[in-house]
Design a protein around this motif. Structure first.
Motif, PDB file in Angstrom:
ATOM      1  N   LEU A  73      97.910  50.475  48.745  1.00  0.00           N
ATOM      2  CA  LEU A  73      96.582  50.044  48.321  1.00  0.00           C
ATOM      3  C   LEU A  73      95.696  51.274  48.213  1.00  0.00           C
ATOM      4  O   LEU A  73      95.653  52.105  49.116  1.00  0.00           O
ATOM      5  CB  LEU A  73      95.985  49.072  49.345  1.00  0.00           C
ATOM      6  CG  LEU A  73      94.542  48.650  49.123  1.00  0.00           C
ATOM      7  CD1 LEU A  73      94.431  47.771  47.874  1.00  0.00           C
ATOM      8  CD2 LEU A  73      94.013  47.917  50.335  1.00  0.00           C
ATOM      9  N   GLU A  74      94.994  51.403  47.086  1.00  0.00           N
ATOM     10  CA  GLU A  74      94.053  52.503  46.894  1.00  0.00           C
ATOM     11  C   GLU A  74      92.704  51.921  46.515  1.00  0.00           C
ATOM     12  O   GLU A  74      92.605  51.137  45.575  1.00  0.00           O
ATOM     13  CB  GLU A  74      94.536  53.453  45.799  1.00  0.00           C
ATOM     14  CG  GLU A  74      93.630  54.641  45.610  1.00  0.00           C
ATOM     15  CD  GLU A  74      94.173  55.650  44.609  1.00  0.00           C
ATOM     16  OE1 GLU A  74      93.406  56.551  44.248  1.00  0.00           O
ATOM     17  OE2 GLU A  74      95.337  55.534  44.200  1.00  0.00           O
ATOM     18  N   VAL A  75      91.665  52.286  47.265  1.00  0.00           N
ATOM     19  CA  VAL A  75      90.313  51.796  47.017  1.00  0.00           C
ATOM     20  C   VAL A  75      89.422  53.003  46.744  1.00  0.00           C
ATOM     21  O   VAL A  75      89.357  53.930  47.540  1.00  0.00           O
ATOM     22  CB  VAL A  75      89.762  50.998  48.224  1.00  0.00           C
ATOM     23  CG1 VAL A  75      88.393  50.444  47.912  1.00  0.00           C
ATOM     24  CG2 VAL A  75      90.716  49.876  48.610  1.00  0.00           C
ATOM     25  N   LYS A  76      88.748  52.983  45.588  1.00  0.00           N
ATOM     26  CA  LYS A  76      87.825  54.055  45.223  1.00  0.00           C
ATOM     27  C   LYS A  76      86.408  53.602  45.534  1.00  0.00           C
ATOM     28  O   LYS A  76      85.976  52.547  45.076  1.00  0.00           O
ATOM     29  CB  LYS A  76      87.980  54.410  43.754  1.00  0.00           C
ATOM     30  CG  LYS A  76      89.343  54.994  43.453  1.00  0.00           C
ATOM     31  CD  LYS A  76      89.489  55.370  42.015  1.00  0.00           C
ATOM     32  CE  LYS A  76      90.884  55.924  41.782  1.00  0.00           C
ATOM     33  NZ  LYS A  76      91.106  56.333  40.402  1.00  0.00           N
ATOM     34  N   LEU A  77      85.691  54.411  46.305  1.00  0.00           N
ATOM     35  CA  LEU A  77      84.359  54.070  46.801  1.00  0.00           C
ATOM     36  C   LEU A  77      83.344  55.097  46.302  1.00  0.00           C
ATOM     37  O   LEU A  77      83.132  56.126  46.943  1.00  0.00           O
ATOM     38  CB  LEU A  77      84.369  54.055  48.336  1.00  0.00           C
ATOM     39  CG  LEU A  77      85.384  53.104  48.978  1.00  0.00           C
ATOM     40  CD1 LEU A  77      85.665  53.504  50.405  1.00  0.00           C
ATOM     41  CD2 LEU A  77      84.876  51.690  48.904  1.00  0.00           C
ATOM     42  N   PRO A  78      82.686  54.836  45.181  1.00  0.00           N
ATOM     43  CA  PRO A  78      81.698  55.800  44.686  1.00  0.00           C
ATOM     44  C   PRO A  78      80.421  55.790  45.536  1.00  0.00           C
ATOM     45  O   PRO A  78      79.989  54.738  46.007  1.00  0.00           O
ATOM     46  CB  PRO A  78      81.414  55.325  43.264  1.00  0.00           C
ATOM     47  CG  PRO A  78      81.748  53.877  43.278  1.00  0.00           C
ATOM     48  CD  PRO A  78      82.848  53.699  44.286  1.00  0.00           C
ATOM     49  N   LYS A  79      79.844  56.961  45.708  1.00  0.00           N
ATOM     50  CA  LYS A  79      78.596  57.072  46.474  1.00  0.00           C
ATOM     51  C   LYS A  79      77.474  56.338  45.756  1.00  0.00           C
ATOM     52  O   LYS A  79      77.441  56.275  44.534  1.00  0.00           O
ATOM     53  CB  LYS A  79      78.185  58.527  46.635  1.00  0.00           C
ATOM     54  CG  LYS A  79      79.026  59.312  47.586  1.00  0.00           C
ATOM     55  CD  LYS A  79      78.490  60.721  47.703  1.00  0.00           C
ATOM     56  CE  LYS A  79      79.324  61.546  48.622  1.00  0.00           C
ATOM     57  NZ  LYS A  79      78.811  62.913  48.727  1.00  0.00           N
TER      58      LYS A  79
END
Length: 91
Positions: A73-79
Motif C-alpha cells: 500500500l502506498e499513500v501520497k500525502l501532499p502538504k
C-alpha cells in the motif's frame, strides 16, 4: 507512506486522514475446510490491524492518493497549501 500488507485485499483496507495524522485499518479472513475421511474440519483465521501515524505537518486531505499493488500500500500525502514554503520578494 508505504506499508507491506501481504495477503490482504484492497477492499479490506480503510484509510482515514486528518490534518495531522493518518490511520490505516484492515484485515483478512481466511477459511479452510477439510472433508477427508468423512469428518469435517473447519478452520477460520481472522487477522486485523490498525496503525496510526502522526504527521510532521498538516496535509491536504482532499488531495491524498492511495494505490495498492503486489501487497504494498502506498499513500501520497501532499502538504496543505498554508504550510508550504513560499518565496517572498523584497520590495
Amino acid at each position: 507512506v508505504k506499508m507491506a500488507l501481504p495477503g490482504v485485499n484492497k477492499e479490506n483496507i480503510d484509510i482515514e486522514v486528518e490534518a495531522d495524522y493518518i490511520r490505516i485499518k484492515g484485515g483478512q479472513k481466511k477459511e479452510e475446510k477439510d472433508d477427508s475421511k468423512k469428518k469435517f474440519y473447519f478452520k477460520s483465521l481472522e487477522t486485523q490491524f490498525e496503525q496510526t501515524f502522526n504527521l510532521p505537518t498538516a496535509v491536504d486531505a482532499s488531495k491524498v492518493e492511495a494505490s495498492f499493488k503486489d501487497g504494498v500500500l502506498e499513500v501520497k500525502l501532499p502538504k496543505a497549501e498554508e504550510y508550504k514554503a513560499r518565496k517572498i520578494s523584497i520590495k
